[in-house]
Design a protein around this motif. Structure first.
Motif, PDB file in Angstrom:
ATOM      1  N   GLN A   1     -25.624  19.613  11.610  1.00 44.73           N
ATOM      2  CA  GLN A   1     -24.613  18.900  10.816  1.00 44.73           C
ATOM      3  C   GLN A   1     -24.146  17.622  11.520  1.00 44.73           C
ATOM      4  OE1 GLN A   1     -23.859  19.620   7.701  1.00 44.73           O
ATOM      5  NE2 GLN A   1     -25.240  21.370   7.795  1.00 44.73           N
ATOM      6  N   ALA A   2     -23.952  17.719  12.842  1.00 45.88           N
ATOM      7  CA  ALA A   2     -23.500  16.544  13.602  1.00 45.88           C
ATOM      8  C   ALA A   2     -24.551  15.443  13.525  1.00 45.88           C
ATOM      9  CB  ALA A   2     -23.236  16.930  15.055  1.00 45.88           C
TER      10      ALA A   2
ATOM     11  N   ALA B   1     -19.061   6.770  15.730  1.00 45.46           N
ATOM     12  CA  ALA B   1     -17.634   6.435  15.813  1.00 45.46           C
ATOM     13  C   ALA B   1     -16.876   6.856  14.557  1.00 45.46           C
ATOM     14  CB  ALA B   1     -17.471   4.934  16.045  1.00 45.46           C
ATOM     15  N   ALA B   2     -17.555   6.867  13.421  1.00 44.66           N
ATOM     16  CA  ALA B   2     -16.865   7.106  12.150  1.00 44.66           C
ATOM     17  C   ALA B   2     -16.680   8.593  11.854  1.00 44.66           C
ATOM     18  CB  ALA B   2     -17.643   6.448  11.012  1.00 44.66           C
ATOM     19  N   VAL B   3     -17.337   9.447  12.630  1.00 41.73           N
ATOM     20  CA  VAL B   3     -17.318  10.881  12.326  1.00 41.73           C
ATOM     21  C   VAL B   3     -16.353  11.610  13.274  1.00 41.73           C
ATOM     22  CG1 VAL B   3     -18.713  12.984  12.245  1.00 41.73           C
ATOM     23  CG2 VAL B   3     -19.690  10.804  11.482  1.00 41.73           C
ATOM     24  N   SER B   4     -15.474  12.426  12.724  1.00 40.82           N
ATOM     25  CA  SER B   4     -14.525  13.180  13.555  1.00 40.82           C
ATOM     26  C   SER B   4     -15.031  14.602  13.784  1.00 40.82           C
ATOM     27  CB  SER B   4     -13.155  13.237  12.871  1.00 40.82           C
ATOM     28  OG  SER B   4     -13.249  14.039  11.703  1.00 40.82           O
ATOM     29  N   MET B   5     -14.533  15.226  14.838  1.00 38.69           N
ATOM     30  CA  MET B   5     -14.869  16.624  15.119  1.00 38.69           C
ATOM     31  C   MET B   5     -14.450  17.499  13.925  1.00 38.69           C
ATOM     32  SD  MET B   5     -16.400  17.070  18.076  1.00 38.69           S
ATOM     33  CE  MET B   5     -15.978  18.444  19.178  1.00 38.69           C
TER      34      MET B   5
ATOM     35  N   PHE C   1     -20.094  -0.596  13.537  1.00 36.64           N
ATOM     36  CA  PHE C   1     -19.299  -1.154  12.436  1.00 36.64           C
ATOM     37  C   PHE C   1     -18.060  -0.315  12.166  1.00 36.64           C
ATOM     38  CE2 PHE C   1     -18.453  -0.991   7.817  1.00 36.64           C
ATOM     39  CZ  PHE C   1     -18.124  -2.320   7.586  1.00 36.64           C
ATOM     40  N   ALA C   2     -18.241   1.020  12.110  1.00 35.65           N
ATOM     41  CA  ALA C   2     -17.147   1.908  11.719  1.00 35.65           C
ATOM     42  C   ALA C   2     -16.015   1.919  12.739  1.00 35.65           C
ATOM     43  CB  ALA C   2     -17.675   3.328  11.526  1.00 35.65           C
TER      44      ALA C   2
END
Lengths: 195, 195
Positions: free
Chosen positions: A19-20, A30-34, B29-30
């Motif tokens: 999934q990660a 950078a745009a994805v949070s835990m 970018f994010a």
């Protein structure tokens, strides 16, 4: 307790990585949070921290797993006898392995900048080890007079970039099958090294 | 008012693009906010919106400017007579142009996913136009019997990936100068197309 944590890791580890990887490749590290990763896996954010201390460690895990698997798969790949057979084996192996892991390849080129110095150095050294596998084949063939190569280091970088590029445009069910693509790239590589 | 906005754009436009490009390439970018870009340029965040409606428009501006400049520079590049001279010109042009814009090249491969469908289609069509420039050279050489190429489309993708790869490892002041790198890549490309 230890047993429970262990079996928990075994169940969710591959799912977390899967999934990660997808989320990082689609939206950027950078745009994805835990929290988003946990939601995609179907666990609470807290459960993620049983598996990984933080997001960078998770990224490193993904890139390291990719390189570990690449090196292990190449070590086991059949490669015939002599530099010509070895080069053909490398070309077909590299295309096949990377096509089946396009997201990981994308991430490996893109998100290296988000690793700390030590983790970066580790991935770099694995990458160099893989490049050396190809360069050794080219050097052996050059010394045997099978290949005509002005610079084995540049030929290594050129061939890897050329082959990896397939992941950016290949679509399953398109005009050409994987074996046809492999054949055509092998033809170009063989000629490029003067064989 | 219009005049003032116009002259403001003329002064800060290139500086905004330059700073945004560097920040996007370094952090993704994010991860970069309009506020950070404004701070790097040395203006208030509000001033940025005189230049661009939002961050995606700024990204599109960067990728579009890169492709516009690439296509314009290639249109003006000297290319001798016949497919062999044209292919050599393309190889040297592509390496030289992209080496001087490594950040933009990195961004062009990485952040396409952050464009909306219309903007994505525009950049894709420019990219295809550029690829067609090379494919036309290869087809002409194939028809003239100068090149021996099993598939001109794949040869196009292979050559572009191989040449663009130089931006990932080349360091000014390293073992090889730019002209030497160009010579070695031209040797490999020439052989790869069977010439």
């Amino acid at each position: 307790m230890a047993r429970k944590t262990g079996s928990h890791s075994q169940i969710t580890g591959p799912k977390i990585r899967e999934q990660a990887l997808q989320l990082f490749a689609r939206h950027g590290f950078a745009a994805v949070s835990m929290r988003q990763i946990a939601a995609a896996v179907g666990v609470q954010a807290g459960a993620l921290y049983l598996y990984t201390p933080d997001k960078e460690a998770l990224l490193f895990d993904l890139l390291k797993t990719h390189m570990d698997e690449l090196l292990a798969a190449w070590a086991e790949a059949p490669r015939g006898t002599g530099p010509m057979a070895a080069l053909e084996a490398f070309v077909r192996f590299h295309i096949g392995f990377n096509l089946s892991r396009a997201d990981a390849v994308f991430l490996s080129y893109m998100e290296l900048r988000n690793l700390g110095p030590e983790n970066f150095a580790m991935i770099e050294s694995q990458r160099r080890a893989y490049e050396t596998e190809l360069e050794d084949i080219l050097k052996t063939g050059q010394q045997a007079g099978t290949f005509l190569i002005p610079d084995t280091k540049l030929a290594t970088m050129a061939i890897i970039a050329m082959l990896t590029g397939v992941t950016t445009w290949f679509r399953e069910g398109g005009r050409l099958s994987r074996p046809m693509v492999e054949d055509i790239y092998w033809d170009m590589v063989r000629k490029a090294v003067g064989a």
